[in-house]
Design a protein around this motif. Structure first.
Motif, PDB file in Angstrom:
ATOM      1  N   PHE A 147       1.611  -6.409  -7.579  1.00 62.12           N
ATOM      2  CA  PHE A 147       0.754  -6.014  -8.703  1.00 62.12           C
ATOM      3  C   PHE A 147      -0.304  -5.015  -8.237  1.00 62.12           C
ATOM      4  O   PHE A 147      -0.516  -3.968  -8.858  1.00 62.12           O
ATOM      5  N   TYR A 148      -0.962  -5.321  -7.113  1.00 64.31           N
ATOM      6  CA  TYR A 148      -2.023  -4.422  -6.633  1.00 64.31           C
ATOM      7  C   TYR A 148      -1.435  -3.123  -6.086  1.00 64.31           C
ATOM      8  O   TYR A 148      -2.057  -2.062  -6.213  1.00 64.31           O
ATOM      9  N   GLU A 149      -0.258  -3.195  -5.475  1.00 61.20           N
ATOM     10  CA  GLU A 149       0.380  -1.953  -5.010  1.00 61.20           C
ATOM     11  C   GLU A 149       0.624  -1.009  -6.184  1.00 61.20           C
ATOM     12  O   GLU A 149       0.410   0.189  -6.085  1.00 61.20           O
ATOM     13  N   LYS A 150       1.057  -1.589  -7.308  1.00 59.00           N
ATOM     14  CA  LYS A 150       1.271  -0.762  -8.514  1.00 59.00           C
ATOM     15  C   LYS A 150      -0.025  -0.130  -8.996  1.00 59.00           C
ATOM     16  O   LYS A 150      -0.004   0.875  -9.708  1.00 59.00           O
ATOM     17  N   ASN A 151      -1.135  -0.754  -8.617  1.00 58.28           N
ATOM     18  CA  ASN A 151      -2.442  -0.240  -9.032  1.00 58.28           C
ATOM     19  C   ASN A 151      -3.125   0.578  -7.935  1.00 58.28           C
ATOM     20  O   ASN A 151      -4.322   0.811  -7.992  1.00 58.28           O
ATOM     21  N   GLY A 152      -2.342   0.984  -6.919  1.00 63.99           N
ATOM     22  CA  GLY A 152      -2.851   1.932  -5.925  1.00 63.99           C
ATOM     23  C   GLY A 152      -3.448   1.320  -4.666  1.00 63.99           C
ATOM     24  O   GLY A 152      -3.938   2.043  -3.807  1.00 63.99           O
ATOM     25  N   PHE A 153      -3.405  -0.009  -4.530  1.00 62.00           N
ATOM     26  CA  PHE A 153      -3.950  -0.650  -3.326  1.00 62.00           C
ATOM     27  C   PHE A 153      -2.888  -0.702  -2.230  1.00 62.00           C
ATOM     28  O   PHE A 153      -1.689  -0.712  -2.518  1.00 62.00           O
ATOM     29  N   ARG A 154      -3.373  -0.769  -0.974  1.00 59.55           N
ATOM     30  CA  ARG A 154      -2.472  -0.930   0.159  1.00 59.55           C
ATOM     31  C   ARG A 154      -2.992  -2.034   1.069  1.00 59.55           C
ATOM     32  O   ARG A 154      -4.204  -2.245   1.167  1.00 59.55           O
ATOM     33  N   LEU A 155      -2.071  -2.714   1.741  1.00 57.50           N
ATOM     34  CA  LEU A 155      -2.475  -3.701   2.737  1.00 57.50           C
ATOM     35  C   LEU A 155      -3.002  -2.969   3.958  1.00 57.50           C
ATOM     36  O   LEU A 155      -2.449  -1.925   4.339  1.00 57.50           O
ATOM     37  N   ILE A 156      -4.058  -3.472   4.581  1.00 54.77           N
ATOM     38  CA  ILE A 156      -4.467  -2.922   5.877  1.00 54.77           C
ATOM     39  C   ILE A 156      -3.383  -3.325   6.868  1.00 54.77           C
ATOM     40  O   ILE A 156      -3.044  -4.501   7.000  1.00 54.77           O
ATOM     41  N   THR A 158      -2.566  -4.071   9.950  1.00 57.90           N
ATOM     42  CA  THR A 158      -2.828  -4.554  11.306  1.00 57.90           C
ATOM     43  C   THR A 158      -2.247  -5.963  11.425  1.00 57.90           C
ATOM     44  O   THR A 158      -2.076  -6.667  10.418  1.00 57.90           O
ATOM     45  N   GLU A 159      -2.008  -6.354  12.668  1.00 63.36           N
ATOM     46  CA  GLU A 159      -1.419  -7.669  12.910  1.00 63.36           C
ATOM     47  C   GLU A 159      -2.334  -8.781  12.403  1.00 63.36           C
ATOM     48  O   GLU A 159      -1.892  -9.715  11.733  1.00 63.36           O
ATOM     49  N   THR A 160      -3.632  -8.643  12.691  1.00 58.25           N
ATOM     50  CA  THR A 160      -4.604  -9.658  12.274  1.00 58.25           C
ATOM     51  C   THR A 160      -4.574  -9.808  10.762  1.00 58.25           C
ATOM     52  O   THR A 160      -4.582 -10.917  10.233  1.00 58.25           O
ATOM     53  N   ASN A 161      -4.527  -8.689  10.078  1.00 60.87           N
ATOM     54  CA  ASN A 161      -4.563  -8.744   8.619  1.00 60.87           C
ATOM     55  C   ASN A 161      -3.285  -9.357   8.059  1.00 60.87           C
ATOM     56  O   ASN A 161      -3.343 -10.200   7.165  1.00 60.87           O
ATOM     57  N   ARG A 162      -2.169  -8.935   8.588  1.00 57.01           N
ATOM     58  CA  ARG A 162      -0.894  -9.474   8.081  1.00 57.01           C
ATOM     59  C   ARG A 162      -0.798 -10.977   8.288  1.00 57.01           C
ATOM     60  O   ARG A 162      -0.134 -11.674   7.537  1.00 57.01           O
ATOM     61  N   ALA A 163      -1.477 -11.496   9.324  1.00 53.22           N
ATOM     62  CA  ALA A 163      -1.386 -12.925   9.645  1.00 53.22           C
ATOM     63  C   ALA A 163      -2.289 -13.779   8.747  1.00 53.22           C
ATOM     64  O   ALA A 163      -2.188 -15.006   8.739  1.00 53.22           O
ATOM     65  N   ARG A 164      -3.175 -13.149   7.984  1.00 51.11           N
ATOM     66  CA  ARG A 164      -4.096 -13.921   7.130  1.00 51.11           C
ATOM     67  C   ARG A 164      -3.347 -14.571   5.965  1.00 51.11           C
ATOM     68  O   ARG A 164      -2.359 -14.017   5.480  1.00 51.11           O
ATOM     69  N   ASP A 165      -3.860 -15.723   5.488  1.00 44.89           N
ATOM     70  CA  ASP A 165      -3.282 -16.359   4.291  1.00 44.89           C
ATOM     71  C   ASP A 165      -3.442 -15.423   3.089  1.00 44.89           C
ATOM     72  O   ASP A 165      -2.561 -15.338   2.243  1.00 44.89           O
ATOM     73  N   GLU A 166      -4.586 -14.789   3.009  1.00 47.21           N
ATOM     74  CA  GLU A 166      -4.839 -13.829   1.930  1.00 47.21           C
ATOM     75  C   GLU A 166      -5.258 -12.503   2.572  1.00 47.21           C
ATOM     76  O   GLU A 166      -6.457 -12.244   2.768  1.00 47.21           O
ATOM     77  N   PRO A 167      -4.297 -11.666   2.920  1.00 50.58           N
ATOM     78  CA  PRO A 167      -4.617 -10.417   3.616  1.00 50.58           C
ATOM     79  C   PRO A 167      -5.475  -9.477   2.760  1.00 50.58           C
ATOM     80  O   PRO A 167      -5.513  -9.603   1.535  1.00 50.58           O
ATOM     81  N   VAL A 168      -6.144  -8.563   3.444  1.00 48.15           N
ATOM     82  CA  VAL A 168      -7.021  -7.619   2.749  1.00 48.15           C
ATOM     83  C   VAL A 168      -6.208  -6.420   2.263  1.00 48.15           C
ATOM     84  O   VAL A 168      -5.401  -5.859   3.000  1.00 48.15           O
ATOM     85  N   MET A 169      -6.415  -6.072   0.998  1.00 47.73           N
ATOM     86  CA  MET A 169      -5.862  -4.827   0.465  1.00 47.73           C
ATOM     87  C   MET A 169      -7.038  -3.917   0.139  1.00 47.73           C
ATOM     88  O   MET A 169      -8.140  -4.385  -0.157  1.00 47.73           O
ATOM     89  N   PHE A 170      -6.801  -2.615   0.206  1.00 48.65           N
ATOM     90  CA  PHE A 170      -7.898  -1.690  -0.060  1.00 48.65           C
ATOM     91  C   PHE A 170      -7.395  -0.507  -0.871  1.00 48.65           C
ATOM     92  O   PHE A 170      -6.200  -0.186  -0.895  1.00 48.65           O
ATOM     93  N   LEU A 171      -8.346   0.142  -1.516  1.00 45.02           N
ATOM     94  CA  LEU A 171      -8.086   1.409  -2.201  1.00 45.02           C
ATOM     95  C   LEU A 171      -9.229   2.342  -1.819  1.00 45.02           C
ATOM     96  O   LEU A 171     -10.395   1.955  -1.855  1.00 45.02           O
ATOM     97  N   ASP A 172      -8.864   3.545  -1.383  1.00 50.88           N
ATOM     98  CA  ASP A 172      -9.845   4.543  -0.960  1.00 50.88           C
ATOM     99  C   ASP A 172     -10.343   5.282  -2.198  1.00 50.88           C
ATOM    100  O   ASP A 172      -9.556   5.917  -2.898  1.00 50.88           O
ATOM    101  N   LEU A 173     -11.645   5.161  -2.476  1.00 50.34           N
ATOM    102  CA  LEU A 173     -12.177   5.818  -3.682  1.00 50.34           C
ATOM    103  C   LEU A 173     -12.231   7.331  -3.532  1.00 50.34           C
ATOM    104  O   LEU A 173     -12.227   8.056  -4.521  1.00 50.34           O
ATOM    105  N   LYS A 174     -12.263   7.799  -2.280  1.00 48.02           N
ATOM    106  CA  LYS A 174     -12.360   9.242  -2.065  1.00 48.02           C
ATOM    107  C   LYS A 174     -11.019   9.887  -2.415  1.00 48.02           C
ATOM    108  O   LYS A 174      -9.986   9.554  -1.840  1.00 48.02           O
ATOM    109  N   GLY A 175     -11.063  10.726  -3.390  1.00 53.24           N
ATOM    110  CA  GLY A 175      -9.852  11.463  -3.752  1.00 53.24           C
ATOM    111  C   GLY A 175      -8.875  10.682  -4.610  1.00 53.24           C
ATOM    112  O   GLY A 175      -7.789  11.156  -4.903  1.00 53.24           O
ATOM    113  N   THR A 176      -9.235   9.448  -4.991  1.00 53.58           N
ATOM    114  CA  THR A 176      -8.315   8.674  -5.831  1.00 53.58           C
ATOM    115  C   THR A 176      -8.626   8.923  -7.300  1.00 53.58           C
ATOM    116  O   THR A 176      -9.714   8.567  -7.755  1.00 53.58           O
TER     117      THR A 176
END
Ligand SMILES: CC(C)(COP(=O)(O)OP(=O)(O)OC[C@H]1O[C@@H](n2cnc3c(N)ncnc32)[C@H](O)[C@@H]1OP(=O)(O)O)[C@@H](O)C(=O)NCCC(=O)NCCS
Length: 186
Positions: A147-156, A158-176
């Motif tokens: 759902f968030y990928e469809k809305n322009g977010f991406r997973l960070i 990194t190994e640490t992030n992928r291993a989280r129960d709820e990994p961090v997704m981000f969207l860069d406001l610059k240029g979006t």
């Protein structure tokens, strides 16, 4: 805002609003229901979080809660691929989508996307235009990654992030470019 046969309004959840009756289905989502019922007004009064609801009349159909956040760069990890941001700092300023939920009977009609678009618009046009703020971030439940990928977010990525129960997704406001999509017919 016209959503099929119903007329909906997106506004900040106020003290007089009814915030019960949000049906979210799966037990895993109970904390999202509890939060809106018990905590949104107190958090707003304490200036700790702001929540915005989609209402059909008095009925709450979905909500989003926003707080200040940051992207933390783990020194031991390779720099995440986050646009052209140079990771010479340990933290980068962000707006965080702390909670987001849509009543299960109204899913798939564009309300979730509308709440995300609203949050991105607020982050970019109101917050980032006045205060340094580069990203919108969130901790994602695995079933909502697409759902968030469809809305322009991406997973960070990194190994640490992928291993989280709820990994961090981000969207860069610059240029979006943020385009506010109208909800579709159910
Ligand atoms: C995730 C959630 C907010 C989506 O809300 P929604 O109103 O159903 O979403 P929308 O109707 O705006 O959907 C927008 C697009 O995302 C897609 N989508 C929605 N939920 C999806 C999911 N779980 N997986 C993949 N795609 C999804 C829709 O099909 C639509 O795609 P399209 O543009 O190609 O038609 C809702 O399912 C929900 O409340 N889930 C439970 C709580 C939750 O997981 N919250 C997120 C916490 S991280």
């Amino acid at each position: 805002l016209q959503n099929g046969d119903i007329q909906v309004e997106l506004r900040e959840i106020g003290v007089g609003d009814h915030v019960t009756g949000l049906s979210l289905g799966d037990k895993a989502f109970t904390p999202l229901k509890t939060f809106v019922q018990r905590h949104t007004k107190a958090y707003a009064a304490q200036m700790l979080a702001k929540s915005y609801g989609v209402f059909e009349g008095e009925k709450l159909l979905g909500y989003v809660t926003l707080v200040c956040g940051q992207i933390e760069v783990d020194g031991g990890e390779p720099a995440p691929d986050v646009g052209d941001a140079q990771f010479e700092y340990k933290h980068y300023p962000a707006v965080k989508i702390a909670r987001l939920a849509v009543n299960r009977r109204y899913r798939g009609t564009g309300l979730g996307r509308h709440l995300v678009d609203f949050s991105l618009g607020l982050a970019r046009d109101t917050i980032a235009s006045a205060v340094g703020c580069r990203f919108v971030v969130l901790d994602v439940k695995p079933q909502s990654v697409a759902f968030y990928e469809k809305n322009g977010f991406r997973l960070i990525d990194t190994e640490t992030n992928r291993a989280r129960d709820e990994p961090v997704m981000f969207l860069d406001l610059k240029g979006t470019p943020v385009t506010v999509a109208a909800p579709q017919e159910p």
